[in-house]
Design a protein around this motif. Structure first.
Motif, PDB file in Angstrom:
ATOM      1  N   ALA A  75       5.226  -0.003   1.047  1.00 61.81           N
ATOM      2  CA  ALA A  75       4.225  -0.785   0.320  1.00 61.81           C
ATOM      3  C   ALA A  75       4.386  -2.293   0.500  1.00 61.81           C
ATOM      4  O   ALA A  75       3.499  -3.047   0.106  1.00 61.81           O
ATOM      5  CB  ALA A  75       4.271  -0.433  -1.168  1.00 61.81           C
ATOM      6  N   VAL A  76       5.449  -2.744   1.113  1.00 67.14           N
ATOM      7  CA  VAL A  76       5.618  -4.184   1.350  1.00 67.14           C
ATOM      8  C   VAL A  76       4.455  -4.717   2.193  1.00 67.14           C
ATOM      9  O   VAL A  76       3.847  -5.729   1.862  1.00 67.14           O
ATOM     10  CB  VAL A  76       6.981  -4.490   2.017  1.00 67.14           C
ATOM     11  CG1 VAL A  76       7.060  -5.941   2.434  1.00 67.14           C
ATOM     12  CG2 VAL A  76       8.122  -4.140   1.080  1.00 67.14           C
ATOM     13  N   ALA A  77       4.128  -4.027   3.279  1.00 61.79           N
ATOM     14  CA  ALA A  77       3.006  -4.465   4.125  1.00 61.79           C
ATOM     15  C   ALA A  77       1.687  -4.372   3.364  1.00 61.79           C
ATOM     16  O   ALA A  77       0.829  -5.238   3.500  1.00 61.79           O
ATOM     17  CB  ALA A  77       2.947  -3.621   5.399  1.00 61.79           C
ATOM     18  N   LEU A  78       1.545  -3.345   2.555  1.00 60.43           N
ATOM     19  CA  LEU A  78       0.328  -3.202   1.756  1.00 60.43           C
ATOM     20  C   LEU A  78       0.217  -4.323   0.724  1.00 60.43           C
ATOM     21  O   LEU A  78      -0.878  -4.834   0.470  1.00 60.43           O
ATOM     22  CB  LEU A  78       0.316  -1.842   1.053  1.00 60.43           C
ATOM     23  CG  LEU A  78       0.289  -0.629   1.977  1.00 60.43           C
ATOM     24  CD1 LEU A  78       0.520   0.648   1.193  1.00 60.43           C
ATOM     25  CD2 LEU A  78      -1.006  -0.578   2.755  1.00 60.43           C
ATOM     26  N   ALA A  79       1.344  -4.714   0.142  1.00 64.80           N
ATOM     27  CA  ALA A  79       1.337  -5.797  -0.848  1.00 64.80           C
ATOM     28  C   ALA A  79       0.839  -7.090  -0.226  1.00 64.80           C
ATOM     29  O   ALA A  79       0.125  -7.866  -0.870  1.00 64.80           O
ATOM     30  CB  ALA A  79       2.729  -5.995  -1.440  1.00 64.80           C
ATOM     31  N   PHE A  88      -6.030 -12.282   6.218  1.00 66.45           N
ATOM     32  CA  PHE A  88      -6.303 -11.239   7.197  1.00 66.45           C
ATOM     33  C   PHE A  88      -7.777 -11.112   7.547  1.00 66.45           C
ATOM     34  O   PHE A  88      -8.116 -10.467   8.532  1.00 66.45           O
ATOM     35  CB  PHE A  88      -5.771  -9.894   6.672  1.00 66.45           C
ATOM     36  CG  PHE A  88      -4.300  -9.937   6.387  1.00 66.45           C
ATOM     37  CD1 PHE A  88      -3.374  -9.725   7.391  1.00 66.45           C
ATOM     38  CD2 PHE A  88      -3.825 -10.237   5.113  1.00 66.45           C
ATOM     39  CE1 PHE A  88      -2.016  -9.782   7.146  1.00 66.45           C
ATOM     40  CE2 PHE A  88      -2.470 -10.293   4.846  1.00 66.45           C
ATOM     41  CZ  PHE A  88      -1.562 -10.066   5.869  1.00 66.45           C
ATOM     42  N   ARG A  89      -8.657 -11.695   6.768  1.00 64.54           N
ATOM     43  CA  ARG A  89     -10.102 -11.546   6.996  1.00 64.54           C
ATOM     44  C   ARG A  89     -10.544 -12.030   8.365  1.00 64.54           C
ATOM     45  O   ARG A  89     -11.443 -11.464   8.970  1.00 64.54           O
ATOM     46  CB  ARG A  89     -10.874 -12.294   5.907  1.00 64.54           C
ATOM     47  CG  ARG A  89     -10.865 -11.561   4.598  1.00 64.54           C
ATOM     48  CD  ARG A  89     -11.847 -12.155   3.603  1.00 64.54           C
ATOM     49  NE  ARG A  89     -11.645 -11.515   2.326  1.00 64.54           N
ATOM     50  CZ  ARG A  89     -11.105 -12.108   1.276  1.00 64.54           C
ATOM     51  NH1 ARG A  89     -10.757 -13.377   1.325  1.00 64.54           N
ATOM     52  NH2 ARG A  89     -10.930 -11.446   0.150  1.00 64.54           N
ATOM     53  N   VAL A  95      -4.667  -3.145  11.146  1.00 64.61           N
ATOM     54  CA  VAL A  95      -4.079  -1.813  11.092  1.00 64.61           C
ATOM     55  C   VAL A  95      -2.726  -1.907  10.408  1.00 64.61           C
ATOM     56  O   VAL A  95      -1.888  -2.740  10.771  1.00 64.61           O
ATOM     57  CB  VAL A  95      -3.904  -1.220  12.507  1.00 64.61           C
ATOM     58  CG1 VAL A  95      -3.178   0.121  12.453  1.00 64.61           C
ATOM     59  CG2 VAL A  95      -5.247  -1.090  13.193  1.00 64.61           C
ATOM     60  N   VAL A  96      -2.530  -1.066   9.402  1.00 67.27           N
ATOM     61  CA  VAL A  96      -1.234  -0.961   8.730  1.00 67.27           C
ATOM     62  C   VAL A  96      -0.801   0.491   8.841  1.00 67.27           C
ATOM     63  O   VAL A  96      -1.521   1.386   8.406  1.00 67.27           O
ATOM     64  CB  VAL A  96      -1.313  -1.375   7.244  1.00 67.27           C
ATOM     65  CG1 VAL A  96       0.037  -1.194   6.567  1.00 67.27           C
ATOM     66  CG2 VAL A  96      -1.785  -2.805   7.111  1.00 67.27           C
ATOM     67  N   VAL A  97       0.331   0.713   9.450  1.00 68.65           N
ATOM     68  CA  VAL A  97       0.863   2.069   9.560  1.00 68.65           C
ATOM     69  C   VAL A  97       1.652   2.348   8.290  1.00 68.65           C
ATOM     70  O   VAL A  97       2.598   1.627   7.974  1.00 68.65           O
ATOM     71  CB  VAL A  97       1.769   2.213  10.803  1.00 68.65           C
ATOM     72  CG1 VAL A  97       2.367   3.613  10.864  1.00 68.65           C
ATOM     73  CG2 VAL A  97       0.971   1.905  12.068  1.00 68.65           C
ATOM     74  N   VAL A  98       1.233   3.375   7.552  1.00 67.31           N
ATOM     75  CA  VAL A  98       1.930   3.730   6.317  1.00 67.31           C
ATOM     76  C   VAL A  98       2.692   5.026   6.521  1.00 67.31           C
ATOM     77  O   VAL A  98       2.283   5.893   7.283  1.00 67.31           O
ATOM     78  CB  VAL A  98       0.962   3.858   5.117  1.00 67.31           C
ATOM     79  CG1 VAL A  98       0.323   2.537   4.792  1.00 67.31           C
ATOM     80  CG2 VAL A  98      -0.095   4.892   5.377  1.00 67.31           C
TER      81      VAL A  98
END
Length: 116
Positions: A75-79, A88-89, A95-98
């Motif tokens: 969740a660090v990248a998601l945060a 990021f817009r 792309v975020v790999v979870v």
């Protein structure tokens, strides 16, 4: 991570003095590889630090948004996306790999939300 952020700012690999964690999950690292530091200098790599609180909140937000459970380390990248979407817009698609979620339960997520 905090250690990589310091390495990028100074241009050298520092010795860690503290490992940051949330609920016993190790969100930090103990060393920065020279290759990682070299790549950050050669490529357009930027560092963005997020708090443990934002990371724990992102676990619950992602569960609400996507119905996928993830662990705090993921969740660090998601945060970063949830707390600073304006960064990021400009990229159009991100792309975020979870991964992960097998080591946490819904009760864990509820507890993390309370702490966030």
């Amino acid at each position: 991570c905090n250690l990589l952020d310091r390495a990028m700012a100074s241009g050298r690999t520092p010795t860690p003095t503290h490992i940051y964690s949330a609920d016993g999950h190790d969100l930090g690292t103990r060393a920065v590889a020279q290759a990682a530091l070299d790549c950050s200098a050669e490529l357009d790599v930027r560092s963005l630090l997020v708090s443990d609180r934002a990371t724990l909140a992102a676990v619950g937000e992602f569960l609400d948004d996507e119905r996928v459970m993830v662990e705090p380390l993921c969740a660090v990248a998601l945060a970063a996306l949830y707390t600073r979407p304006e960064l990021f817009r400009q990229h159009g698609s991100v792309v975020v790999v979870v991964c992960g979620g097998s080591l946490c339960s819904l009760d864990d997520v509820v507890a993390w939300r309370r702490r966030a």
